[in-house]
Each structure stands twice: as C-alpha cells, then as structure tokens.
Design a protein around this motif. Structure first.
Motif, PDB file in Angstrom:
ATOM      1  N   VAL A   1      56.060  34.412  43.143  1.00 19.82           N
ATOM      2  CA  VAL A   1      57.010  33.773  44.095  1.00 19.82           C
ATOM      3  C   VAL A   1      56.095  32.276  44.014  1.00 19.82           C
ATOM      4  O   VAL A   1      56.813  31.212  43.953  1.00 19.82           O
ATOM      5  N   SER A   2      54.861  32.253  44.170  1.00 18.79           N
ATOM      6  CA  SER A   2      54.120  30.815  44.399  1.00 18.79           C
ATOM      7  C   SER A   2      52.874  31.168  44.413  1.00 18.79           C
ATOM      8  O   SER A   2      52.262  32.253  44.917  1.00 18.79           O
ATOM      9  N   SER A   3      52.277  30.273  43.524  1.00 14.71           N
ATOM     10  CA  SER A   3      50.560  30.205  43.317  1.00 14.71           C
ATOM     11  C   SER A   3      50.036  29.228  44.261  1.00 14.71           C
ATOM     12  O   SER A   3      48.711  29.073  43.896  1.00 14.71           O
ATOM     13  N   ARG A   4      50.720  28.477  45.196  1.00 13.95           N
ATOM     14  CA  ARG A   4      50.200  27.466  45.800  1.00 13.95           C
ATOM     15  C   ARG A   4      49.263  27.819  46.718  1.00 13.95           C
ATOM     16  O   ARG A   4      49.375  29.306  47.406  1.00 13.95           O
ATOM     17  N   GLN A   5      48.377  27.053  47.190  1.00 20.64           N
ATOM     18  CA  GLN A   5      47.086  27.467  47.963  1.00 20.64           C
ATOM     19  C   GLN A   5      47.860  27.490  49.532  1.00 20.64           C
ATOM     20  O   GLN A   5      48.631  26.951  49.937  1.00 20.64           O
ATOM     21  N   LYS A   6      47.599  28.552  50.122  1.00 22.50           N
ATOM     22  CA  LYS A   6      48.162  29.080  51.732  1.00 22.50           C
ATOM     23  C   LYS A   6      47.787  27.995  52.537  1.00 22.50           C
ATOM     24  O   LYS A   6      46.375  27.357  52.454  1.00 22.50           O
ATOM     25  N   GLU A   7      48.341  27.349  53.397  1.00 19.11           N
ATOM     26  CA  GLU A   7      48.059  26.650  54.532  1.00 19.11           C
ATOM     27  C   GLU A   7      47.170  27.093  55.581  1.00 19.11           C
ATOM     28  O   GLU A   7      46.154  26.552  55.722  1.00 19.11           O
ATOM     29  N   THR A   8      47.236  28.456  55.773  1.00 16.69           N
ATOM     30  CA  THR A   8      46.397  29.194  56.625  1.00 16.69           C
ATOM     31  C   THR A   8      45.482  30.516  55.865  1.00 16.69           C
ATOM     32  O   THR A   8      46.445  31.412  55.294  1.00 16.69           O
ATOM     33  N   SER A   9      44.418  30.374  55.710  1.00 15.73           N
ATOM     34  CA  SER A   9      43.674  31.471  55.092  1.00 15.73           C
ATOM     35  C   SER A   9      43.602  32.533  55.625  1.00 15.73           C
ATOM     36  O   SER A   9      44.176  32.562  56.828  1.00 15.73           O
ATOM     37  N   SER A  10      43.572  33.881  55.014  1.00 23.92           N
ATOM     38  CA  SER A  10      43.842  35.012  55.410  1.00 23.92           C
ATOM     39  C   SER A  10      42.679  35.217  56.755  1.00 23.92           C
ATOM     40  O   SER A  10      43.076  35.733  57.789  1.00 23.92           O
ATOM     41  N   THR A  11      41.591  34.650  56.582  1.00 26.38           N
ATOM     42  CA  THR A  11      40.601  34.937  57.436  1.00 26.38           C
ATOM     43  C   THR A  11      40.861  34.311  58.679  1.00 26.38           C
ATOM     44  O   THR A  11      40.553  34.636  59.924  1.00 26.38           O
ATOM     45  N   THR A  12      41.130  32.916  58.491  1.00 22.45           N
ATOM     46  CA  THR A  12      41.595  32.242  59.670  1.00 22.45           C
ATOM     47  C   THR A  12      42.909  32.758  60.403  1.00 22.45           C
ATOM     48  O   THR A  12      42.934  33.046  61.656  1.00 22.45           O
ATOM     49  N   GLY A  13      43.901  33.157  59.560  1.00 22.93           N
ATOM     50  CA  GLY A  13      45.096  33.796  60.212  1.00 22.93           C
ATOM     51  C   GLY A  13      44.759  35.093  61.052  1.00 22.93           C
ATOM     52  O   GLY A  13      45.022  35.169  62.084  1.00 22.93           O
ATOM     53  N   MET A  14      44.015  35.789  60.374  1.00 24.05           N
ATOM     54  CA  MET A  14      43.331  37.112  61.223  1.00 24.05           C
ATOM     55  C   MET A  14      42.742  36.772  62.650  1.00 24.05           C
ATOM     56  O   MET A  14      42.962  37.265  63.687  1.00 24.05           O
ATOM     57  N   ARG A  15      41.883  35.875  62.537  1.00 23.58           N
ATOM     58  CA  ARG A  15      41.080  35.204  63.928  1.00 23.58           C
ATOM     59  C   ARG A  15      42.168  34.676  65.037  1.00 23.58           C
ATOM     60  O   ARG A  15      41.991  35.027  66.032  1.00 23.58           O
ATOM     61  N   GLU A  16      43.022  33.833  64.425  1.00 24.59           N
ATOM     62  CA  GLU A  16      43.917  33.101  65.367  1.00 24.59           C
ATOM     63  C   GLU A  16      44.776  34.228  65.826  1.00 24.59           C
ATOM     64  O   GLU A  16      45.134  34.367  67.270  1.00 24.59           O
ATOM     65  N   SER A  17      45.278  35.451  64.961  1.00 29.37           N
ATOM     66  CA  SER A  17      46.243  36.368  65.535  1.00 29.37           C
ATOM     67  C   SER A  17      45.355  37.403  66.602  1.00 29.37           C
ATOM     68  O   SER A  17      45.964  37.497  67.697  1.00 29.37           O
ATOM     69  N   VAL A  18      44.112  37.497  66.325  1.00 27.93           N
ATOM     70  CA  VAL A  18      43.650  38.417  67.482  1.00 27.93           C
ATOM     71  C   VAL A  18      43.548  37.672  68.750  1.00 27.93           C
ATOM     72  O   VAL A  18      43.642  38.097  69.761  1.00 27.93           O
TER      73      VAL A  18
END
Length: 215
Positions: A1-18
């Motif tokens: 669907v897309s190869s663009r870089q994510k605006e929020t990395s997985s690591t950052t996203g997990m930390r913010e979700s927690v």
C-alpha cells in the motif's frame, strides 16, 4: 500500500500509547490473555473461522489503541480501510470468514487464506478493486506468480474483464468502485514457511560461528 516512512515510529508510538491510552491497559489485562488462549486453540484445531475472527479483531483493536493515544496515531490510510471494507463485505456475504486481514504499525495489509482456491478468489477480488496499470502483471503480483494462472489471468485485458464480486451486487446505495490505479504498488503472493530449522552444515550458515557476525 505504501513504502513511505511512518510519521510515528513503532517505538515512539508504543511509548506514547502506554503513557496516554486507557484502552491499552484494558487490552493488556483483559483481552490479550484470553485471545492468546483462543488463538492457540484455533491453530491447534485448524479452526480457520475462529482464527480469522481473532486475527481481524485483534488488528482492529490494536489500531483502536493507536487512535486512543494522545496525540492519536494514524498508521493506516484510506486504501487500508478500503481493503478492510472489501474483505468484511466478502466474509459477511459468505456467512463465514473466507480470509483474515491484519495490519501491523503501518498501512500494508497481510491477508491470510486457508487454501489455494480461496487465495485465487482473493486475488481476483483484489485485482478487480485495484487493477494494475503496468501491462507486465509479473511486476504487480510477485512471489508465487503461478497464482495468476490459477485465477485465469495472464494479461491486463483479463484484469479489465473481471466481473464484480457477487457481494457487490444489489448494493446500489453504496456502490463499490474500482481504483484508477496507483493505490497499490504491488501484491506479494506467498505461503507460510516450514519455520526455523537447525543448520548442521556450517557452510550453509549466514553467520560466522566464531565471531557471530554475518559472513
């Protein structure tokens, strides 16, 4: 669907979700332990309908956690949502899950079929909704390209001639249109591997046994 870089990395996203999501705590304490047991049972019993329901539900809840995060995280895009909608309509029309979808921290879909016949029907649907613009279909469907033959597709004209899936009929209030191209870069058709194996022949190893570094 897309190869663009994510605006929020997985690591950052997990930390913010927690730190900010109330849903993630409920998910971790109440939902995940039960689903792990149910998923183990579904795999052990080769119960694809249960496997599919769990897979789709867990993917959707993961992305609900992303939306429940502050600021909200948007990993999926409009094409991702369309894929979910098409699969849900197909599954609902058949009265039982035909395929399962799941998304990790990104917009790209992994769609799982229980057998070759259903995988062929899935490919026909995906090519109907997202037709190729490149006349070389082997650059649009990569991996196990023999599935194109099983689907009766060898040319771009075959893709253009695909009939609307039966679940789209009688739905004049919400017609499902075909993409004009560009929404999908390519499809990868593959099968599950046999899993990890112990390599006793050192010449086949990709890692130097002395240093632990890649050869």
């Amino acid at each position: 669907v897309s190869s663009r870089q994510k605006e929020t990395s997985s690591t950052t996203g997990m930390r913010e979700s927690v730190e900010t999501s109330a849903l993630i705590n409920y998910r971790a304490q109440e939902v995940v332990p039960k689903r792990i047991k149910e998923m183990e049972d579904a795999i052990r019993n080769r119960d694809f309908p249960s496997f599919a329901r769990l897979t789709c539900s867990d993917s959707n809840q993961f992305h609900a956690v992303c939306l429940d995060t502050s600021p909200p995280i948007f990993y999926m895009n409009d094409t991702s949502h369309r894929i979910i909608s098409y699969i849900e309509k197909w599954n609902h029309y058949e009265g039982a899950p035909q395929v399962a979808y799941t998304f990790d921290a990104g917009p790209n879909a992994v769609i799982i079929s229980p057998n070759r016949k259903t995988a062929t029907q899935l490919l026909q649907r995906l090519l109907y909704y997202f037709p190729a613009s490149d006349p070389d279909l082997n650059r649009y469907v990569i991996g196990d390209e023999t599935i194109l033959k099983d689907a009766g597709i060898s040319t771009l004209q075959d893709v253009e001639a695909l009939a609307p899936p039966p679940e789209t009929k009688g739905n004049s209030n919400h017609p499902i249109g075909r993409s004009r191209g560009g929404d999908i870069s390519y499809f990868v058709a593959t099968r599950p591997g046999r899993g990890p194996v112990v390599v006793t022949d050192g010449t086949r190893s990709l890692v130097d046994p002395q240093t632990g570094l890649p050869k």
